[in-house]
Design a protein around this motif. Structure first.
Motif, PDB file in Angstrom:
ATOM      1  N   PHE A 156      35.523  34.681  36.898  1.00 52.69           N
ATOM      2  CA  PHE A 156      36.716  35.160  36.210  1.00 52.69           C
ATOM      3  C   PHE A 156      37.806  34.089  36.229  1.00 52.69           C
ATOM      4  N   ASP A 157      38.622  34.080  35.179  1.00 49.98           N
ATOM      5  CA  ASP A 157      39.699  33.103  35.062  1.00 49.98           C
ATOM      6  C   ASP A 157      41.088  33.720  35.130  1.00 49.98           C
ATOM      7  N   ASP A 158      41.170  35.031  35.339  1.00 53.53           N
ATOM      8  CA  ASP A 158      42.476  35.693  35.303  1.00 53.53           C
ATOM      9  C   ASP A 158      43.132  35.765  36.680  1.00 53.53           C
ATOM     10  N   ILE A 159      42.949  34.718  37.471  1.00 51.87           N
ATOM     11  CA  ILE A 159      43.539  34.632  38.807  1.00 51.87           C
ATOM     12  C   ILE A 159      44.396  33.373  38.854  1.00 51.87           C
ATOM     13  N   ASN A 160      45.587  33.503  39.404  1.00 47.17           N
ATOM     14  CA  ASN A 160      46.473  32.343  39.546  1.00 47.17           C
ATOM     15  C   ASN A 160      46.832  32.139  41.010  1.00 47.17           C
ATOM     16  N   THR A 161      47.135  30.898  41.327  1.00 48.42           N
ATOM     17  CA  THR A 161      47.705  30.601  42.630  1.00 48.42           C
ATOM     18  C   THR A 161      49.097  30.016  42.396  1.00 48.42           C
ATOM     19  N   TRP A 162      49.784  29.713  43.463  1.00 48.55           N
ATOM     20  CA  TRP A 162      51.139  29.210  43.338  1.00 48.55           C
ATOM     21  C   TRP A 162      51.273  27.970  44.204  1.00 48.55           C
TER      22      TRP A 162
ATOM     23  N   ASP B 142      39.707  22.719  32.806  1.00 51.43           N
ATOM     24  CA  ASP B 142      38.586  23.160  33.633  1.00 51.43           C
ATOM     25  C   ASP B 142      38.708  22.674  35.081  1.00 51.43           C
ATOM     26  N   GLN B 143      39.935  22.750  35.603  1.00 53.83           N
ATOM     27  CA  GLN B 143      40.181  22.443  37.015  1.00 53.83           C
ATOM     28  C   GLN B 143      41.067  23.539  37.608  1.00 53.83           C
ATOM     29  N   LYS B 144      40.663  24.794  37.418  1.00 56.22           N
ATOM     30  CA  LYS B 144      41.470  25.925  37.861  1.00 56.22           C
ATOM     31  C   LYS B 144      41.615  25.935  39.374  1.00 56.22           C
ATOM     32  N   SER B 145      42.682  26.563  39.835  1.00 55.99           N
ATOM     33  CA  SER B 145      43.012  26.549  41.261  1.00 55.99           C
ATOM     34  C   SER B 145      42.143  27.495  42.075  1.00 55.99           C
ATOM     35  N   ILE B 146      41.712  28.598  41.471  1.00 57.38           N
ATOM     36  CA  ILE B 146      40.979  29.632  42.191  1.00 57.38           C
ATOM     37  C   ILE B 146      39.604  29.845  41.587  1.00 57.38           C
ATOM     38  N   LEU B 147      38.609  29.958  42.444  1.00 58.94           N
ATOM     39  CA  LEU B 147      37.273  30.386  42.026  1.00 58.94           C
ATOM     40  C   LEU B 147      37.126  31.858  42.389  1.00 58.94           C
ATOM     41  N   PHE B 148      36.853  32.680  41.389  1.00 61.15           N
ATOM     42  CA  PHE B 148      36.608  34.105  41.636  1.00 61.15           C
ATOM     43  C   PHE B 148      35.283  34.445  40.971  1.00 61.15           C
ATOM     44  N   ILE B 149      34.269  34.654  41.810  1.00 63.66           N
ATOM     45  CA  ILE B 149      32.919  34.824  41.289  1.00 63.66           C
ATOM     46  C   ILE B 149      32.310  36.146  41.778  1.00 63.66           C
ATOM     47  N   VAL B 150      31.261  36.539  41.091  1.00 66.66           N
ATOM     48  CA  VAL B 150      30.487  37.719  41.481  1.00 66.66           C
ATOM     49  C   VAL B 150      29.049  37.278  41.743  1.00 66.66           C
ATOM     50  N   LEU B 151      28.540  37.647  42.914  1.00 65.84           N
ATOM     51  CA  LEU B 151      27.155  37.343  43.265  1.00 65.84           C
ATOM     52  C   LEU B 151      26.307  38.602  43.156  1.00 65.84           C
ATOM     53  N   LYS B 152      25.048  38.423  42.783  1.00 63.37           N
ATOM     54  CA  LYS B 152      24.093  39.528  42.782  1.00 63.37           C
ATOM     55  C   LYS B 152      22.771  39.018  43.324  1.00 63.37           C
ATOM     56  N   ASN B 153      21.892  39.936  43.693  1.00 61.48           N
ATOM     57  CA  ASN B 153      20.569  39.552  44.161  1.00 61.48           C
ATOM     58  C   ASN B 153      19.764  38.949  43.022  1.00 61.48           C
TER      59      ASN B 153
ATOM     60  N   ILE C 286      43.600  47.999  42.220  1.00 64.42           N
ATOM     61  CA  ILE C 286      43.026  49.041  41.355  1.00 64.42           C
ATOM     62  C   ILE C 286      42.972  48.542  39.917  1.00 64.42           C
ATOM     63  N   ASN C 287      44.081  48.010  39.428  1.00 64.89           N
ATOM     64  CA  ASN C 287      44.134  47.511  38.057  1.00 64.89           C
ATOM     65  C   ASN C 287      43.184  46.344  37.848  1.00 64.89           C
ATOM     66  N   PHE C 288      43.036  45.526  38.890  1.00 64.61           N
ATOM     67  CA  PHE C 288      42.162  44.359  38.778  1.00 64.61           C
ATOM     68  C   PHE C 288      40.693  44.763  38.708  1.00 64.61           C
ATOM     69  N   TYR C 289      40.290  45.682  39.580  1.00 66.44           N
ATOM     70  CA  TYR C 289      38.863  45.980  39.709  1.00 66.44           C
ATOM     71  C   TYR C 289      38.337  47.054  38.759  1.00 66.44           C
ATOM     72  N   LYS C 290      39.180  47.906  38.260  1.00 71.02           N
ATOM     73  CA  LYS C 290      38.647  49.011  37.462  1.00 71.02           C
ATOM     74  C   LYS C 290      37.972  48.533  36.170  1.00 71.02           C
ATOM     75  N   ASN C 291      38.321  47.327  35.705  1.00 71.91           N
ATOM     76  CA  ASN C 291      37.688  46.768  34.511  1.00 71.91           C
ATOM     77  C   ASN C 291      36.633  45.712  34.839  1.00 71.91           C
ATOM     78  N   LYS C 292      36.451  45.416  36.110  1.00 69.76           N
ATOM     79  CA  LYS C 292      35.493  44.379  36.502  1.00 69.76           C
ATOM     80  C   LYS C 292      34.243  44.935  37.178  1.00 69.76           C
ATOM     81  N   LEU C 293      34.343  46.135  37.732  1.00 67.53           N
ATOM     82  CA  LEU C 293      33.181  46.710  38.407  1.00 67.53           C
ATOM     83  C   LEU C 293      32.172  47.214  37.386  1.00 67.53           C
ATOM     84  N   PRO C 294      30.878  47.015  37.650  1.00 73.97           N
ATOM     85  CA  PRO C 294      29.847  47.517  36.732  1.00 73.97           C
ATOM     86  C   PRO C 294      29.926  49.032  36.593  1.00 73.97           C
ATOM     87  N   LYS C 295      29.727  49.512  35.397  1.00 78.71           N
ATOM     88  CA  LYS C 295      29.820  50.955  35.135  1.00 78.71           C
ATOM     89  C   LYS C 295      28.801  51.737  35.962  1.00 78.71           C
TER      90      LYS C 295
END
Length: 255
Positions: A193-199, A243-254, A32-41
């Motif tokens: 997005f870059d606010d994702i971490n792995t371990w 610029d070699q982050k561990s996770i790719l978190f992307i948004v696709l659109k048509n 909830i905290n992650f997506y409420k600021n990332k989803l288009p209004k």
């Protein structure tokens, strides 16, 4: 292989900072905290909006979208996951099977489709993206989270990297690879997005140096857990800086 080993790892229930078990309610609140600021209004404010979480597990993300007032669906191939998700979150909708079961049931025009740590496990990721496109609404978004094939952790630790996870991870993606796959089905990368971490930095090093038993013993100490967490976080921040982050978190659109 997945049923026997992968889904039974205790690591998926572990909170790296506090050393306590995370419940599915915890996961729901995190999403909830992650997506409420990332989803288009325009989607958040839309009436009768629909979401689909593919590989939904125990349902935490599906419940998060339900809380965000979506008609929330989850699909998973593992029966025990779907049964537990239904018990955890009876107000959401869960389907046992693959995306094909949804298409046959005419569940289409999803405004949001999420693929969290799923695409790398799929035998035919190309086909899955093709089918996601088929059930995505015209202005819908697909959120994809995968390990980065060009990460610093993979470059340094190789087969000991957490993100390799052979044989469970079948395909690793670079950002360029995801872009090429998306364009094939007239989708494009809208955001990353870059606010994702792995371990797994210290765990991978312990396995590489054949001291994993000592490492797991130290993990029982709450002070070591905090140190361990911060070492991993330090390496994650370095990964992003180069610029070699561990996770790719992307948004696709048509397109």
């Amino acid at each position: 292989m997945h049923d026997k080993y992968y889904a039974k790892w205790d690591n998926f229930d572990f909170n790296y900072f506090s050393g306590i078990k995370r419940s599915e309610i915890d996961r729901r609140n995190e999403w909830i905290n992650f997506y409420k600021n990332k989803l288009p209004k325009f989607i958040l404010n839309k009436k009768n909006k629909k979401s689909l979480d593919i590989g939904c597990g125990y349902g935490g993300c599906v419940s998060a979208f339900k809380r965000l007032k979506f008609d929330a669906f989850g699909v998973d191939v593992q029966k025990r996951c779907i049964n537990k998700a239904k018990r955890n979150f009876p107000n959401a909708k869960f389907v046992l099977g693959t995306i094909d079961n949804l298409i046959k049931s005419k569940y289409v025009n999803f405004d949001i489709i999420t693929l969290h740590d799923v695409l790398e496990h799929i035998a035919d990721p190309d086909d899955l993206i093709k089918k996601c496109k088929k059930i995505l609404s015209k202005k819908g978004k697909i959120f994809i989270k995968v390990p980065n094939a060009q990460s610093l952790q993979i470059n340094m630790l190789k087969e000991y990297s957490w993100e390799i996870s052979a044989p469970f991870h079948r395909t690793l993606f670079s950002l360029q690879g995801l872009k090429k796959l998306s364009l094939k089905y007239k989708l494009k990368v809208e955001k990353s997005f870059d606010d994702i971490n792995t371990w797994g930095w210290t765990r991978g090093l312990s396995i590489k140096n054949k001291i994993e038993q000592n490492y797991e013993f130290l993990r029982k100490n709450k002070y070591f857990v905090k140190l361990d967490y911060n070492i991993d976080l330090l390496f994650e921040n370095i990964s992003k800086r180069v610029d070699q982050k561990s996770i790719l978190f992307i948004v696709l659109k048509n397109k």
